[in-house]
Design an enzyme around this catalytic site. Structure first.
Site, PDB file in Angstrom:
ATOM      1  N   GLY A   3      -0.821   0.937 -33.532  1.00  0.00           N
ATOM      2  CA  GLY A   3      -0.559   1.482 -32.215  1.00  0.00           C
ATOM      3  C   GLY A   3      -1.798   2.083 -31.574  1.00  0.00           C
ATOM      4  O   GLY A   3      -1.893   2.167 -30.348  1.00  0.00           O
ATOM      5  N   VAL A 185      -2.853   3.820 -38.889  1.00  0.00           N
ATOM      6  CA  VAL A 185      -2.858   2.355 -38.832  1.00  0.00           C
ATOM      7  C   VAL A 185      -1.457   1.753 -38.741  1.00  0.00           C
ATOM      8  O   VAL A 185      -1.306   0.538 -38.843  1.00  0.00           O
ATOM      9  CB  VAL A 185      -3.606   1.740 -40.044  1.00  0.00           C
ATOM     10  CG1 VAL A 185      -5.059   2.172 -40.046  1.00  0.00           C
ATOM     11  CG2 VAL A 185      -2.945   2.107 -41.367  1.00  0.00           C
ATOM     12  N   LYS A 186      -0.451   2.555 -38.528  1.00  0.00           N
ATOM     13  CA  LYS A 186       0.896   2.000 -38.452  1.00  0.00           C
ATOM     14  C   LYS A 186       1.222   1.522 -37.019  1.00  0.00           C
ATOM     15  O   LYS A 186       0.482   1.808 -36.076  1.00  0.00           O
ATOM     16  CB  LYS A 186       1.919   3.049 -38.905  1.00  0.00           C
ATOM     17  CG  LYS A 186       1.766   3.446 -40.387  1.00  0.00           C
ATOM     18  CD  LYS A 186       1.836   2.251 -41.319  1.00  0.00           C
ATOM     19  CE  LYS A 186       2.195   2.593 -42.750  1.00  0.00           C
ATOM     20  NZ  LYS A 186       1.112   3.197 -43.560  1.00  0.00           N
ATOM     21  N   THR A 187       2.366   0.826 -36.883  1.00  0.00           N
ATOM     22  CA  THR A 187       2.713   0.191 -35.602  1.00  0.00           C
ATOM     23  C   THR A 187       2.736   1.197 -34.462  1.00  0.00           C
ATOM     24  O   THR A 187       2.259   0.922 -33.367  1.00  0.00           O
ATOM     25  CB  THR A 187       4.073  -0.524 -35.711  1.00  0.00           C
ATOM     26  OG1 THR A 187       3.984  -1.493 -36.749  1.00  0.00           O
ATOM     27  CG2 THR A 187       4.443  -1.214 -34.405  1.00  0.00           C
TER      28      THR A 187
END
Ligand SMILES: *Cc1c(COP(=O)(O)O)cnc(C)c1O
Length: 397
Positions: A3, A185-187
């Protein structure tokens, strides 16, 4: 997946609200905060999007897993079944409670194999934890039936699969408890953060207290609160939550972009004889954060990962050789290398994973390549990438 690639005015505006009020903490300071309750607002937004009754925001996805289990009464010596292919956070969260991580095989879904789970269940088993790695899910209905039969909890680690669904339900909402990570680093990201979701009001109340020192959150005087049980500080800050408020509003926009990029890449590889794709259980919809495929042999998969990198196609991972995601490289777990002593149950009950037979996992993970789907690519970049990938892989096979 990340994201952070699409960071913009809405994130800045939300953070500015918090900085203007000066209240960086999620609890208390009612008079100063100018009506801003970002953590509460994000919890409401997550509950709505995930179609659940309750959300508890916490400091990380790893904390969310620990808290989810603690809220359900998991403790020293209890066994938690989890896959050989995951992130180190899975077993860290279990060990943090003195509980025992019981690794079992993954199959062509790249997550828990239901038959392996059933074989591993015994009287000490408290939780089955499928990890929806790389955007897709386990056979959740089969796992739920096994859990119901043995009176065991189903806890979904949906940290890498936010926005995916199974039989019409958002991933994370199918089990008794579900967890998300909002690390960088996640969505969707908060910088650092995580969430526990559930429809169980007791688990939620426990998670709420446990993540804030066991404070019972009764009344307006923080110093006068009681402590029904011991807890820790796993709170999220208002600054982090503010970023999340903006990002959750963009989740569906991000998912659409991921699906578009994923589809272009998948179509380009579909005609290559010898390549097959990860199995998605019937009724499952991925979040398209990765495209995962299998090469015909382990040797060819190793070769593909080297050649893809040579061709400048970054972020195509060969997890089998990766220190973070596959059991073979977790010597700190196998040897129980810790700074201090762990609870005695852990030494007594942890299986000797150097002697375990995980040939089913090796068969699938050893041939798998997973390519991260980026949000920031232009359509032209994705098309060029798809063409290059197809050429590299055709040349190898
Ligand atoms: C990222 C991740 C976690 C941990 O989340 P953090 O917020 O980084 O602590 C747990 N499980 C999986 C599968 C993850 O990818």
């Amino acid at each position: 997946m990340p994201g952070f690639e699409l960071f913009g005015d809405s994130e800045k505006k939300q953070v500015q609200d918090v900085l203007d009020s000066g209240v960086l903490m999620r609890y208390g300071f009612d008079g100063m905060r100018n009506g801003h309750w970002k953590a509460l607002e994000l919890e409401k937004a997550i509950s709505k999007r995930m179609q659940v009754e309750h959300t508890q925001l916490v400091s990380s996805g790893t904390a969310a897993l620990t808290i989810a289990m603690a809220s359900a009464g998991v403790g020293a010596g209890d066994e938690v079944i989890l896959p050989t292919f995951t992130f180190v956070a899975s077993f860290e969260a279990v060990l943090a409670l003195g509980a025992i991580p019981i690794l079992v095989d993954v199959d062509d879904t790249l997550t828990l194999n239901p038959a392996a789970v059933e074989k591993a269940i015994n009287k000490k088993t408290k939780v089955v934890m499928p990890v929806h790695m790389c955007g897709s899910m386990a056979h959740l209905e089969a796992l739920k039936a096994i859990c119901a039969k043995h009176n065991v909890l189903l806890l979904e680690d949906a940290c890498q699969a936010i926005g995916g669904s199974y039989k019409g339900k958002p991933l994370g909402s199918f089990g008794d408890l579900g967890c998300f990570s909002f690390d960088y680093v996640k969505t969707i990201t908060c910088g650092e953060g995580g969430a526990v979701i559930t429809n169980n009001s007791i688990f939620h109340k426990n998670a709420d207290h446990y993540s804030d020192h066991g404070h019972d959150h009764v009344g307006n005087n923080r110093g006068a609160e009681d402590h029904p049980f011991l807890g820790y500080n796993y709170r999220i800050s208002e600054l982090n939550a503010a970023v999340g408020v903006a990002q959750i509003g963009r989740l569906d926009e991000f998912l659409k972009i991921q699906e578009k990029h994923y589809t272009i890449l998948k179509n380009a590889l579909s005609s290559i004889h010898g390549i097959s794709f990860r199995a998605v259980p019937e009724g499952g919809v991925e979040n398209y954060s990765f495209l995962s495929f299998f090469m015909p042999t382990e040797e060819l998969a190793k070769k593909a990962s080297v050649e893809l990198a040579h061709a400048g196609l970054d972020a195509c991972f060969y997890w089998y050789d990766n220190n973070w995601h596959y059991y073979k490289k977790w010597s700190h777990l196998t040897n129980l290398t810790s700074l201090g002593k762990l609870p005695k149950e852990v030494y007594e009950q942890l299986p000797d994973y150097t002697k375990s037979d995980f040939s089913l996992s090796d068969h699938w993970v050893g041939r798998n390549i997973s390519c991260l789907i980026k949000l920031g690519w232009t359509k032209e970049e994705v098309k060029e990438r798809a063409m290059k990938m197809a050429i590299v892989l055709k040349n190898i096979i």
